[in-house]
Scaffold this motif. Structure first.
Motif, short mmCIF file in Angstrom:
data_model
loop_
_atom_site.label_atom_id
_atom_site.label_comp_id
_atom_site.label_asym_id
_atom_site.label_seq_id
_atom_site.Cartn_x
_atom_site.Cartn_y
_atom_site.Cartn_z
N ASP A 1 -0.04 -1.31 -0.12
CA ASP A 1 0.23 -0.19 -0.23
C ASP A 1 0.95 1.64 -0.16
N ASP A 2 1.87 1.16 0.31
CA ASP A 2 3.39 1.97 0.28
C ASP A 2 3.97 2.39 -0.84
N GLY A 3 3.57 3.15 -1.44
CA GLY A 3 4.27 3.70 -2.93
C GLY A 3 6.24 3.91 -2.80
N GLU A 4 6.45 4.68 -1.49
CA GLU A 4 7.51 4.89 -1.90
C GLU A 4 8.25 3.95 -0.73
N ALA A 5 7.56 2.62 0.16
CA ALA A 5 8.59 1.92 0.58
C ALA A 5 8.18 0.48 -0.27
N LYS A 6 7.25 0.36 -1.57
CA LYS A 6 7.68 -0.28 -2.99
C LYS A 6 8.97 -0.10 -4.06
N LYS A 7 9.13 1.63 -3.89
CA LYS A 7 10.49 2.35 -4.80
C LYS A 7 11.33 1.76 -3.67
N VAL B 1 11.67 -0.71 -2.31
CA VAL B 1 12.51 -2.67 -3.21
C VAL B 1 12.79 -2.94 -4.20
N ARG B 2 11.91 -1.71 -4.95
CA ARG B 2 12.07 -2.44 -6.99
C ARG B 2 13.14 -2.33 -6.61
N GLU B 3 14.18 -0.91 -5.73
CA GLU B 3 15.99 -0.94 -6.51
C GLU B 3 16.36 -1.63 -5.58
N LEU B 4 16.48 -2.07 -4.33
CA LEU B 4 17.25 -3.70 -3.94
C LEU B 4 16.97 -4.77 -5.17
N LEU B 5 15.78 -4.85 -5.73
CA LEU B 5 15.89 -6.29 -6.62
C LEU B 5 16.58 -5.69 -7.55
N HIS B 6 16.68 -4.59 -7.81
CA HIS B 6 17.27 -4.51 -9.20
C HIS B 6 19.10 -4.77 -8.82
N GLU C 1 14.26 -3.18 -14.58
CA GLU C 1 12.72 -3.03 -14.43
C GLU C 1 12.10 -3.65 -15.33
N THR C 2 12.48 -4.13 -16.64
CA THR C 2 10.99 -4.91 -17.30
C THR C 2 10.56 -5.95 -16.31
N GLY C 3 11.33 -6.65 -15.45
CA GLY C 3 11.19 -7.56 -14.79
C GLY C 3 10.17 -7.65 -13.36
N VAL C 4 10.37 -7.09 -12.94
CA VAL C 4 9.42 -6.23 -11.54
C VAL C 4 8.25 -5.44 -12.00
N LEU C 5 6.82 -6.45 -12.04
CA LEU C 5 5.43 -5.71 -11.96
C LEU C 5 4.75 -5.80 -10.81
N ASP C 6 4.67 -4.39 -10.49
CA ASP C 6 3.38 -3.67 -9.21
C ASP C 6 2.28 -4.21 -9.64
N LEU C 7 1.43 -5.28 -8.65
CA LEU C 7 0.38 -5.34 -8.86
C LEU C 7 -0.86 -4.88 -8.02
N GLY C 8 -0.20 -3.68 -7.19
CA GLY C 8 -1.17 -3.29 -6.30
C GLY C 8 -1.03 -3.22 -5.26
N GLY C 9 -2.43 -2.57 -4.58
CA GLY C 9 -2.59 -2.91 -2.76
C GLY C 9 -1.59 -3.91 -2.34
N ILE C 10 -2.00 -4.56 -0.46
CA ILE C 10 -1.43 -4.88 -0.52
C ILE C 10 -2.31 -6.79 -0.77
N GLU C 11 -3.25 -6.48 -0.53
CA GLU C 11 -4.31 -7.62 -1.16
C GLU C 11 -4.38 -7.98 -2.04
N THR C 12 -3.73 -7.44 -3.17
CA THR C 12 -2.42 -8.03 -4.09
C THR C 12 -1.89 -9.41 -3.97
N ALA C 13 -1.30 -9.90 -2.67
CA ALA C 13 -0.49 -10.30 -2.50
C ALA C 13 -1.45 -12.27 -1.92
N ARG C 14 -2.70 -11.97 -2.22
CA ARG C 14 -3.47 -12.88 -2.14
C ARG C 14 -3.29 -13.81 -3.24
N GLY C 15 -3.43 -13.23 -4.65
CA GLY C 15 -2.55 -13.98 -5.49
C GLY C 15 -1.65 -14.47 -5.96
N THR C 16 -0.32 -13.58 -5.33
CA THR C 16 0.81 -14.32 -5.54
C THR C 16 1.10 -15.62 -4.71
#
Length: 239
Positions: free
Chosen positions: A168-174, A176-181, A187-202
């Motif tokens: 839910d926190d855009g800055e936090a995801k930013k 984490v994205r940098e850590l993943l890099h 960049e093209t390998g990281v897909l932002d699905l949205g809010g924390i509720e999308t963790a259900r799918g993963t």
């Protein structure tokens, strides 16, 4: 950056080792450090005892969950998903408010044997449970859909493939994205699905991941979303 990796299993060790190799300071958290170090037999899946791994990684300090979290800038939840909430309950909230928690655990339920089910599933997720229990933490779910070697070295899988972000926190995801890099994810390998509720799918990808492991006979595989770059929501937190 100072990281607290909560969990002494193979996933926690792999993440900790990668972080150290990138120049970060790492503490691994466990329920009782003395008990963890006293174990001398391999785990059920053949994982060597933690003391053996520690001998080759002396720069990684071992501490209680609470002590590890207190001194960290970022937390990584690599505990078994069924005990994640208990582990985090031992942490003083005053010492973690506002920190990013990277949740890479899955709520695997082995009560009926193998392959395990999930609990919760469908209408809730471990990522959401952690966020509700610790609203001041900035929870980001990621890296939970692959084997730990692939998490820190995506080149183990040939071609294009993807890692997901939920939170839910855009800055936090930013962050984490940098850590993943830094782990090697493009960049093209990281897909932002949205809010924390999308963790259900993963999290619900784990049953098919386990079946694929049995079919393929190895774990160096991952999910590739064909056409991921074409949609307006790809990588932007859209639907």
């Amino acid at each position: 950056m100072r990281y607290a990796v909560l969990g002494t299993g193979i996933v926690g060790r792999t993440i900790a080792g990668k972080l150290v190799s990138l120049g970060h300071e790492v503490v691994i958290g466990t329920r009782d450090p003395a008990v963890t170090l006293a174990v001398r037999e391999p785990g059920e899946t053949g994982t060597p005892p933690y003391a053996d791994w520690r001998a080759g990684n002396p720069e990684v300090r071992l501490a209680s969950f609470a002590d590890a979290a207190e001194g960290a800038d970022v937390l990584v939840n690599a505990t078994g998903g069924r005990v994640s909430l208990l582990a985090l309950a031992s942490v003083d909230t005053a010492h973690v408010d506002g920190k990013v928690l990277i949740d890479i655990a899955n709520p695997l339920d082995f009560s009926r044997g193998f392959p395990p089910g999930l609990d919760p599933v469908g209408t809730d997720s471990l990522g959401e449970q952690i966020q509700r229990a610790h609203p001041a933490l900035r929870v980001v779910k990621t890296l939970n859909t692959m084997q730990c070697g692939v998490m820190v070295d995506p080149s183990r899988v040939a071609g294009e493939h993807h890692v997901f972000l939920s939170g839910d926190d855009g800055e936090a995801k930013k962050e984490v994205r940098e850590l993943l890099h830094s782990f090697g994810w493009p960049e093209t390998g990281v897909l932002d699905l949205g809010g924390i509720e999308t963790a259900r799918g993963t999290e619900m990808l784990l049953p098919i991941w386990l079946r694929l492991m049995g079919t393929l006979g190895h774990t160096d595989f991952n999910f590739h979303i064909q056409g991921a770059g074409a949609g307006t929501g790809a990588g932007t937190g859209g639907p």
